[in-house]
Design a protein around this motif. Sequence first.
Motif, PDB file in Angstrom:
ATOM      1  N   VAL A  30      39.099  33.914  45.562  1.00  0.00           N
ATOM      2  CA  VAL A  30      40.507  33.628  45.295  1.00  0.00           C
ATOM      3  C   VAL A  30      40.820  33.915  43.835  1.00  0.00           C
ATOM      4  CG1 VAL A  30      40.703  31.884  47.100  1.00  0.00           C
ATOM      5  CG2 VAL A  30      40.001  31.192  44.828  1.00  0.00           C
ATOM      6  N   GLY A  31      42.094  33.938  43.520  1.00  0.00           N
ATOM      7  CA  GLY A  31      42.541  34.111  42.152  1.00  0.00           C
ATOM      8  C   GLY A  31      43.570  35.218  42.029  1.00  0.00           C
ATOM      9  N   PHE A  32      43.988  35.438  40.788  1.00  0.00           N
ATOM     10  CA  PHE A  32      45.035  36.417  40.503  1.00  0.00           C
ATOM     11  C   PHE A  32      44.611  37.823  40.898  1.00  0.00           C
ATOM     12  CE2 PHE A  32      46.921  39.506  37.560  1.00  0.00           C
ATOM     13  CZ  PHE A  32      48.250  39.386  37.938  1.00  0.00           C
ATOM     14  N   LEU A  63      46.535  40.184  43.541  1.00  0.00           N
ATOM     15  CA  LEU A  63      47.035  41.482  43.116  1.00  0.00           C
ATOM     16  C   LEU A  63      46.493  42.600  43.998  1.00  0.00           C
ATOM     17  CD1 LEU A  63      48.713  42.965  40.953  1.00  0.00           C
ATOM     18  CD2 LEU A  63      46.622  43.144  39.610  1.00  0.00           C
ATOM     19  N   ALA A  64      45.219  42.520  44.360  1.00  0.00           N
ATOM     20  CA  ALA A  64      44.621  43.547  45.222  1.00  0.00           C
ATOM     21  C   ALA A  64      45.219  43.506  46.613  1.00  0.00           C
ATOM     22  CB  ALA A  64      43.107  43.338  45.293  1.00  0.00           C
ATOM     23  N   VAL A  66      40.063  49.238  51.916  1.00  0.00           N
ATOM     24  CA  VAL A  66      39.868  49.515  50.506  1.00  0.00           C
ATOM     25  C   VAL A  66      38.938  48.446  49.958  1.00  0.00           C
ATOM     26  CG1 VAL A  66      40.982  49.659  48.250  1.00  0.00           C
ATOM     27  CG2 VAL A  66      42.150  50.541  50.266  1.00  0.00           C
ATOM     28  N   VAL A  67      37.887  48.859  49.271  1.00  0.00           N
ATOM     29  CA  VAL A  67      36.935  47.921  48.690  1.00  0.00           C
ATOM     30  C   VAL A  67      37.296  47.729  47.225  1.00  0.00           C
ATOM     31  CG1 VAL A  67      34.518  47.498  48.183  1.00  0.00           C
ATOM     32  CG2 VAL A  67      35.154  48.674  50.280  1.00  0.00           C
ATOM     33  N   VAL A  68      37.510  46.472  46.837  1.00  0.00           N
ATOM     34  CA  VAL A  68      37.894  46.144  45.473  1.00  0.00           C
ATOM     35  C   VAL A  68      36.851  45.208  44.899  1.00  0.00           C
ATOM     36  CG1 VAL A  68      39.656  45.089  44.017  1.00  0.00           C
ATOM     37  CG2 VAL A  68      40.331  46.359  46.047  1.00  0.00           C
ATOM     38  N   GLY A  69      36.371  45.496  43.709  1.00  0.00           N
ATOM     39  CA  GLY A  69      35.401  44.634  43.037  1.00  0.00           C
ATOM     40  C   GLY A  69      36.075  43.834  41.946  1.00  0.00           C
ATOM     41  N   LEU A  70      35.507  42.676  41.649  1.00  0.00           N
ATOM     42  CA  LEU A  70      36.018  41.862  40.557  1.00  0.00           C
ATOM     43  C   LEU A  70      34.860  41.159  39.892  1.00  0.00           C
ATOM     44  CD1 LEU A  70      36.347  38.513  41.451  1.00  0.00           C
ATOM     45  CD2 LEU A  70      37.718  39.709  43.126  1.00  0.00           C
TER      46      LEU A  70
END
Length: 56
Positions: free
Chosen positions: A47-49, A53-54, A28-32
Motif C-alpha cells: 500500500v501507499g502513494f 499512483l501505479a 504491467v509490473v511495477v517495482g517500488l
Amino acid sequence: MIKKILIALAVIMLMTGCGSNYKIKDKVVVGLDESPIGYVNEQGEVVGFEVDLARA
C-alpha cells in the motif's frame, strides 16, 4: 555515390525494425522500494502513494 549508399543503408536499417512481432500483455509490473510512500502493511498488502499512483 557514398551519399546514396548511406541512404540505402539507413532505409534497410529502418525496414528491419518494422517487422517485429511484439505481443501486448494485459499486465504491467511495477517495482517500488521500501519507503514511507510505499510499504507492506500488517496484512501483507503493498500500500501507499506509489501503489495508488501505479494503479491510477
